[in-house]
Structures are given as structure tokens and as C-alpha cells.
Design an enzyme around this catalytic site. Sequence first.
Site, PDB file in Angstrom:
ATOM      1  N   ASP A  87       0.817  -1.223   0.000  1.00  0.00           N
ATOM      2  CA  ASP A  87       0.000   0.000   0.000  1.00  0.00           C
ATOM      3  C   ASP A  87       0.849   1.271   0.000  1.00  0.00           C
ATOM      4  O   ASP A  87       2.027   1.257   0.350  1.00  0.00           O
ATOM      5  CB  ASP A  87      -0.945   0.011   1.210  1.00  0.00           C
ATOM      6  CG  ASP A  87      -0.211  -0.087   2.553  1.00  0.00           C
ATOM      7  OD1 ASP A  87       0.801  -0.811   2.625  1.00  0.00           O
ATOM      8  OD2 ASP A  87      -0.654   0.556   3.523  1.00  0.00           O
ATOM      9  N   GLU A 145      -0.531  -1.897   5.100  1.00  0.00           N
ATOM     10  CA  GLU A 145       0.350  -1.882   6.283  1.00  0.00           C
ATOM     11  C   GLU A 145       0.232  -0.548   7.027  1.00  0.00           C
ATOM     12  O   GLU A 145       0.369  -0.497   8.238  1.00  0.00           O
ATOM     13  CB  GLU A 145       1.810  -2.106   5.864  1.00  0.00           C
ATOM     14  CG  GLU A 145       2.775  -2.306   7.038  1.00  0.00           C
ATOM     15  CD  GLU A 145       3.179  -1.016   7.719  1.00  0.00           C
ATOM     16  OE1 GLU A 145       3.340  -1.017   8.955  1.00  0.00           O
ATOM     17  OE2 GLU A 145       3.309   0.019   7.042  1.00  0.00           O
ATOM     18  N   GLU A 146      -0.030   0.520   6.266  1.00  0.00           N
ATOM     19  CA  GLU A 146       0.048   1.869   6.843  1.00  0.00           C
ATOM     20  C   GLU A 146      -1.142   2.224   7.722  1.00  0.00           C
ATOM     21  O   GLU A 146      -1.062   3.174   8.494  1.00  0.00           O
ATOM     22  CB  GLU A 146       0.172   2.915   5.723  1.00  0.00           C
ATOM     23  CG  GLU A 146       1.423   2.774   4.857  1.00  0.00           C
ATOM     24  CD  GLU A 146       2.703   3.222   5.561  1.00  0.00           C
ATOM     25  OE1 GLU A 146       2.634   3.651   6.728  1.00  0.00           O
ATOM     26  OE2 GLU A 146       3.772   3.126   4.930  1.00  0.00           O
ATOM     27  N   HIS A 372       8.175   8.225   4.245  1.00  0.00           N
ATOM     28  CA  HIS A 372       7.002   9.089   4.434  1.00  0.00           C
ATOM     29  C   HIS A 372       7.279  10.554   4.059  1.00  0.00           C
ATOM     30  O   HIS A 372       6.416  11.395   4.245  1.00  0.00           O
ATOM     31  CB  HIS A 372       6.432   9.023   5.864  1.00  0.00           C
ATOM     32  CG  HIS A 372       5.844   7.676   6.209  1.00  0.00           C
ATOM     33  ND1 HIS A 372       4.880   7.493   7.156  1.00  0.00           N
ATOM     34  CD2 HIS A 372       6.077   6.436   5.708  1.00  0.00           C
ATOM     35  CE1 HIS A 372       4.558   6.210   7.237  1.00  0.00           C
ATOM     36  NE2 HIS A 372       5.284   5.540   6.370  1.00  0.00           N
TER      37      HIS A 372
END
Length: 402
Positions: A87, A145-146, A372
Amino acid sequence: VALTAISPTDLRRAAEAISEELTADRRHIHMHPELGFEEVETSKYIAKRLGEIGVTHRTGVAKTGVVATIGGTAGAGKTVLLRADMDALPIVEQVESAYKSLNPGVMHACGHDAHTAVLLGAAKVLQERRHEFAGTVKLVFQPSEERPPGGAIRMIEEGVMDGPKVDAAFGLHVTPQLEAGQLGYKAGPANAASDRFQITIHGKGGHAARPNACVDAVVIASQVVVALQTLVSRETSPTQPAVVTVGAIHAGDANNVIPGEATILGTVRTYDPDLRQQMKERLTEMSKGIAAAMRARAEVEYTFGYPSLVNDAAMTELARAAGAEVVGAQNVVEVEATLGGEDMAYFLQRAPGCFFRLGTGNRARGITYGNHHPKFDVEEAALPVGVAAMVNTALCFLASGS
Ligand SMILES: [Zn+2]
Ligand SMILES: [Zn+2]
């Protein structure tokens, strides 16, 4: 002495030979990023590529996840799970490149595009060499996952650890903190439990010039924020890592009005399960107690996120040795634990294994921005290194007696 029948030099060569494919896969996924549990096109792409490689796979696991299985034809044996998350993040990409995100506001800023490309590459190398090993490799392409609760726990609930039962699990995460060509390992706790809280202070609003007639939610929220700092500094053993961060405070709209309500948002990171529980209890007591002492009421919502990720000592040694065969001992680095969360933790709660780091930095090319960050990028020369490391680790485990 090589740990398996297949020479690591051969593996590295096989991985380098598919460099162009790896880059093409990574760029395709990078250009079409999707958020957690929305990885519809990514999932289709993975299935298409696995079909081309000739690997049996199942789609629609945990909604958009894909699970592929490669059975070694040299005999029966153990089962090893290799995991990639797939993702992206809600970030506007600031990297100008030929492969920039075509989905505005969504970006692969954590490198899960690289993880997916590496696992596809591993599938190819393992499929070509399945006559050279015994046992089963399960390749898990995991959604979301995020965003907790995340895709890992859902894949486990849908049976990904069984049929055949998984004996060990491995995965990697890219990091610009290591240069391309390096691998990083850490035995024991490597990622923290990552929990969230929301505290709402209910006071009484009114005129700024009549504070005595109000219960000022801003002043009370400020007391709470300061007091929360002592959860780490005064209530946690100095030898235990912990973080309490307040990331947002919302209250009021005007200079001459006392707001009756304030909201505090934050996160707590810990490794120790008892400390994790203690943090929840003490944060709640402290917020409510301070609010009550100041004539207000605090409402606390505390949500447990991912548990801490613990790398098994023996499996970390195995993975480190396998990695060293691929990149040379001088390129294997002992890395520090991070207080970031990672839902690979759920797989490693159920099977021993190791989650290691793949260096994807390149200082000379300016590839240094952290995960990020809107300028995050990946040195693609690291992709074949990731493939060789994953494959060699899986094969070393299958060849090991444990
Ligand atoms: Zn991330
Ligand atoms: Zn990540």
C-alpha cells in the site's frame, strides 16, 4: 562454505540478470499507488506478473492480498513465508521523475512499491530454481500496512499461516539510512507497539473576560499535555524505550472566547507489553484526574495498534549469515530498533523469523529523504540485492536443520 546447495554468487547473478524487470515492476507500481485495502490495480498487476512467471497464486486474500506458493521439487520439507506490503500513503509526491505518481495525492513514500517488486523478483528466481530446493516458499503480498488494524492480521485470520503451516517468516523494509548494497539486522524488539489516543476535555465555554464563570478547556488541556510528559520521564524505567507524542490539539476559534471543549490527539510507542498496558491505564487516570481536579471531565479513547515486532535471535543470525553471503560481511550493518510501528509483527508473533532492512540510499545521487517524506525515493540498484537476500534467506532456512 555456502549455507545451501545454490551458490549465493549464482543467486546474486540471477537477481542482477532481472534488474530491468525489477525496475519496471517497481516503477509501474510507483506510478499507480493505492491506499490500504484499495490496492485493486496493484493486486491485478501482481497476479498478472505471477501468471507470467508461472507461479500458482490466490487473489482476494484479505480483500486485495495475493498469496503465491512455490514448492521445491527436490523433496518435501519446511515452509517459509516471505512477505511484502503493497500500500501507499496519502502524500503529494514531490519527486520529479519519469515514474512520478499518476494518482494525485497518493504516493509510495514508504517504499512498498520496492518491497512488491523485490518479492516478484524472488518469485521468479525461486520458480526457476525450484528443482534445486526442498520445501515450500509462500510469497505473501499484503495489503494495508500503513493503516491499522492493517492487512497482516486479516491475512492470518484468513489462514495464510496454515496449509501448509508456516515454520518461519521473513520480510524486509527499505531504508535510505543505509546505502544501496547494504543490509541491516537487529535481533529482538525492532519495531515498537504503536497505539493511539484521543482525549476530549469537556469544560464550560463563555466570555474571555469572565473566566470565573467558565471552565477553560484550553488551560486544562495544556495541563494534561505537560503532565503526560511525566509518563515517560517519571513513571517509565530509564532502561525501557517509550514515547508519548501529542500530535494535535484542537480548541477554540476566537481570541475573546473561552472554549468549553478541547481535543488532544497523540500516539504512544513501547516495546514491553506490560509497559504498553501501564501506559494506557496511567494516561487515562492522569487525564481524568487532572480534568476532575480542575472542574472538567475528560473522555479518553485509547486504541491499541500494532504490537511490537520481535526478531527471533536464531532466525536473525540465519538471515544475517544469508545476507552476508549475498553482499559480503562488510556490507552487513547492525541497525538500531525504531519506535515506528510495523504489522509484520503479527506474522512474527506466530512464526519465528526476521524483518531486516534493505539499504536504498544513495548519497551521491541525493537519495537521502526518509520514509514518508514527499521527496522519498529508492535507489533501484538495491532491488536485485533485496531479491538475492530474500531468496538466499529462504533457501538457507529450508536447508537448515531447525
Ligand atoms: Zn510507512
Ligand atoms: Zn513501510
